[in-house]
Design an enzyme around this catalytic site. Structure first.
Site, PDB file in Angstrom:
ATOM      1  N   ASP A 121       0.830  -1.215   0.000  1.00  0.00           N
ATOM      2  CA  ASP A 121       0.000   0.000   0.000  1.00  0.00           C
ATOM      3  C   ASP A 121       0.861   1.260   0.000  1.00  0.00           C
ATOM      4  OD1 ASP A 121      -2.249  -1.541  -0.026  1.00  0.00           O
ATOM      5  OD2 ASP A 121      -2.621  -1.406   2.126  1.00  0.00           O
ATOM      6  N   TYR A 122       1.943   1.216   0.779  1.00  0.00           N
ATOM      7  CA  TYR A 122       2.868   2.356   0.845  1.00  0.00           C
ATOM      8  C   TYR A 122       3.508   2.604  -0.522  1.00  0.00           C
ATOM      9  CZ  TYR A 122       7.230   4.832   1.782  1.00  0.00           C
ATOM     10  OH  TYR A 122       8.295   5.714   1.731  1.00  0.00           O
ATOM     11  N   LEU A 123       3.997   1.545  -1.132  1.00  0.00           N
ATOM     12  CA  LEU A 123       4.678   1.687  -2.429  1.00  0.00           C
ATOM     13  C   LEU A 123       3.708   2.133  -3.523  1.00  0.00           C
ATOM     14  CD1 LEU A 123       7.075  -1.391  -2.264  1.00  0.00           C
ATOM     15  CD2 LEU A 123       7.694   1.028  -2.067  1.00  0.00           C
ATOM     16  N   LYS A 126       3.316   5.835  -3.016  1.00  0.00           N
ATOM     17  CA  LYS A 126       4.500   6.538  -3.516  1.00  0.00           C
ATOM     18  C   LYS A 126       4.509   6.541  -5.050  1.00  0.00           C
ATOM     19  CE  LYS A 126       7.234   8.196  -1.287  1.00  0.00           C
ATOM     20  NZ  LYS A 126       7.156   9.583  -0.778  1.00  0.00           N
TER      21      LYS A 126
END
Length: 212
Positions: A121-123, A126
């Site tokens: 989810d973070y990537l 980003k």
């Protein structure tokens, strides 16, 4: 001297970025923080600060700012709100105020978030922020480091548009690379990965083609 807004100035890497900018003869940092309590540490060092929440109105933050360095992050708590939409919010505002360059602290793996086993989810957040920046009218540099450590700076890195390996790099070396990327002779409209390595940061950046 160029005025550089640092988003995420209160973070571990952000604080190192502000310190480097303060010591620089080319740049003057403007530390953007989310809470009033975070302002004091910068003010006592005579560093200009501005209150700004990435999820709210940022129109006051980019006035009279030459360049922006985005080093903010939610630490996994609100990746869509901060890491994605917050970044887009600041990109949009920077564009309105004709900021000369936007340097983005991204992450290795943000080019292929669907391949990630962890932090997907973070990537993804980003990735979406990086793509939004690429499609804006701003000059940009997107820096994608590997896993961050708190070791001392080495002043040297490995760099490539795609390194095709995983690894670590010190926050101090990432901070130096980001600050170096603000310079006018640094790569423009480029995205690259960095890990610890043996090439001096300035020389490493020179190997990235600046004429796309």
């Amino acid at each position: 001297m160029e005025r550089v807004l640092v988003a995420g100035a209160n973070g571990t890497t952000g604080k190192q970025i502000v310190k480097l900018l303060k010591e620089s003869q080319y740049f003057e940092p403007v530390a953007m923080v989310r809470k009033e309590a975070q302002m004091e540490q910068f003010k006592k060092d005579n560093i200009e600060t501005v209150l700004g929440d990435l999820e709210n109105d940022l129109s006051h933050t980019t006035k009279n700012i030459d360049k922006v360095l985005f080093a903010a992050g939610s630490g996994g708590k609100n990746v869509v709100g901060v890491d994605q939409e917050g970044a887009k919010n600041l990109i949009k505002q920077s564009s309105k105020d004709n900021v000369k360059k936007f340097v983005m602290l991204s992450s290795m793996g943000a080019d292929e978030p669907e391949q990630a086993e962890e932090l997907k989810d973070y990537l993804k957040a980003k990735h979406n922020a990086d793509e939004y920046l690429k499609q804006s009218n701003l000059k940009y540099t997107i820096v994608r480091p590997g896993s961050l450590t708190n070791d001392k700076a080495t002043g040297t890195i490995s760099i490539a548009e795609k390194l095709n390996r995983r690894g670590e790099i010190t926050r101090a070396d990432v901070a130096q690379t980001l600050v170096r990327s603000l310079h006018d002779d640094a790569p423009v409209n480029q995205t690259f990965e960095i890990l610890s390595g043996n090439t001096l940061i300035g020389e490493a950046l020179d190997t990235i083609n600046t004429h796309k």
